[in-house]
Design a protein around this motif. Sequence first.
Motif, PDB file in Angstrom:
ATOM      1  N   GLY A 254      23.204  53.705 -26.505  1.00  0.00           N
ATOM      2  CA  GLY A 254      22.804  53.468 -27.885  1.00  0.00           C
ATOM      3  C   GLY A 254      23.528  52.353 -28.596  1.00  0.00           C
ATOM      4  N   PHE A 293      29.697  53.841 -36.469  1.00  0.00           N
ATOM      5  CA  PHE A 293      28.516  54.598 -36.069  1.00  0.00           C
ATOM      6  C   PHE A 293      28.130  55.622 -37.125  1.00  0.00           C
ATOM      7  CE2 PHE A 293      31.122  53.556 -32.337  1.00  0.00           C
ATOM      8  CZ  PHE A 293      30.269  52.638 -31.744  1.00  0.00           C
ATOM      9  N   GLU A 294      26.827  55.777 -37.322  1.00  0.00           N
ATOM     10  CA  GLU A 294      26.318  56.787 -38.236  1.00  0.00           C
ATOM     11  C   GLU A 294      26.384  58.178 -37.618  1.00  0.00           C
ATOM     12  OE1 GLU A 294      22.383  55.898 -39.466  1.00  0.00           O
ATOM     13  OE2 GLU A 294      22.943  54.114 -40.619  1.00  0.00           O
ATOM     14  N   ASN A 295      26.178  58.240 -36.322  1.00  0.00           N
ATOM     15  CA  ASN A 295      26.158  59.544 -35.663  1.00  0.00           C
ATOM     16  C   ASN A 295      26.563  59.392 -34.201  1.00  0.00           C
ATOM     17  OD1 ASN A 295      25.799  62.299 -35.442  1.00  0.00           O
ATOM     18  ND2 ASN A 295      23.602  62.170 -35.044  1.00  0.00           N
ATOM     19  N   ARG A 314      26.128  59.427 -26.841  1.00  0.00           N
ATOM     20  CA  ARG A 314      25.030  58.704 -27.500  1.00  0.00           C
ATOM     21  C   ARG A 314      25.464  58.344 -28.915  1.00  0.00           C
ATOM     22  NH1 ARG A 314      20.589  59.484 -24.289  1.00  0.00           N
ATOM     23  NH2 ARG A 314      20.688  61.286 -22.881  1.00  0.00           N
ATOM     24  N   VAL A 316      24.745  56.126 -32.606  1.00  0.00           N
ATOM     25  CA  VAL A 316      23.778  55.477 -33.498  1.00  0.00           C
ATOM     26  C   VAL A 316      24.576  54.544 -34.395  1.00  0.00           C
ATOM     27  CG1 VAL A 316      22.029  55.789 -35.277  1.00  0.00           C
ATOM     28  CG2 VAL A 316      22.273  57.494 -33.455  1.00  0.00           C
ATOM     29  N   GLU A 317      24.409  53.237 -34.189  1.00  0.00           N
ATOM     30  CA  GLU A 317      25.215  52.272 -34.909  1.00  0.00           C
ATOM     31  C   GLU A 317      24.795  52.159 -36.370  1.00  0.00           C
ATOM     32  OE1 GLU A 317      26.887  48.974 -31.908  1.00  0.00           O
ATOM     33  OE2 GLU A 317      24.737  48.848 -32.226  1.00  0.00           O
TER      34      GLU A 317
END
Length: 464
Positions: A254, A293-295, A314, A316-317
């Motif tokens: 990701g 990262f957001e998540n 994994r 999520v940028e």
Amino acid sequence: YVGVETLKDEDVAKAIEGRVKTGQPLDPAVLNEVVLAIKALAEEKGLLHCRVTPETTPGAGGRMDVKFVINEGTKIWVSTINFVGNSAYSDWEIRNLFMTLNEDEWWNSETFDQKVFEDDLVAIVEGYNNGGFLNARVEDYKLTFSETEDEVDILITVYEGERYRFGGVSWEGNLILPDRRIERNLQLVPGDVLNMGAYNASLEAIRDDYWEYGYVFMAVKEEKQIDEGTKVVTYHWTFDEGEPATVGKIDIVGNVYTKDKVIRRQLTIYPGEVFNGKAFRRSLERIFNLQFFENIVPDWRIDPVAKVIDLVVRVVEREGTTRISVGGGYSTRDGLMANFAIAWINFDTDALPEFWRAKGGGQELTLSADLGASVSNISLSFLEPWFLDTPTAVGAGVYHSTVQTRFDYEQVRFGFYGLVGRPLGEDANWRLRYDYTENTINPYEEASDSTKEAAGTTLTSSVT
């Protein structure tokens, strides 16, 4: 296709293109699959009366053109939700404690969603199970539509059964976890209403403890005894701990901009080691604390034969890792002031001189300025937290400031610093910093004698 109003075009297009391709033989069964897929999308939006009709017309070269005509119909509002067979919980309690769907009121606009309703039926049973009603079930439900077909009355028939209490649990086979660790995870005590959510959470907490030691293949055989006279349930657990798992691969998924190495250097668990759930969890925390990262979603693949666990991280940028602040103000001493700061918290010098591409390296670059009629401050700093791919932080900064007093003098300060540091374990680090400052006093012609005596440049350097 035509007729889409409430549904999303991209969802409808995906339902069609995933089943019908240009040039393939015309198959009525496939067309029916598309119809059902679109109607399923409509039901999720509360459009239970959606109609989908595939129309075919002759095309060029002996082909047939297909158009799906969609009549969405109207949304269906939930008029009432009532229950039959319930005595332990009132209708209101079931609706508000267990269900997501609710009645349409002036303060609560509620449309019927088939999927939410089906999930609610499962949630009703779970709610009863958590209240000690082990045999509860939804026996039936009825949907009654209004003449205009835009409202629905829901009637749900439930079977509650008897309420049971927890009689205790015994266990055997635990060689790795001591009894006190297992006892600590129990969320029920004898005499409690048998809350199956708490019971299952107890088992899950015990599994988490085993995962910390690498025993990801641990299994529990549950035996249950029910005393129908007293309505008490007791359990016995037999633990089959198995062998600890070894870490196989660790995949990073990701990351579009952030380099793999920037993420991997936050890991405290490595291939070839015995899996440690606590170390894996700490690794995820360290990655998230980078603020890139957001998540972050962990995943894994287990090979019970080879006793290997492959880990997947994994990410999520964040859309942007550049922080910009702009402000201003006024004071009687300094007059109007404007301030500006920009910080790149995921900078990458390897991309220079293409500055717009300089992200993903985990470095920090900050530029700030305060500008006014009598004051100006400009500073630039840089930090490389992993110099030469080692856990050695190297940083530097430079600044220049000018202050013009109203009557006496102008003060000019120039300075720079350099620093180096390394971690000392997980929660501490050492850092060595050198500072150099030039402080210059430039008196005005009308300055006092004492100010003129203080004129000149003072050099200061320090190591901390």
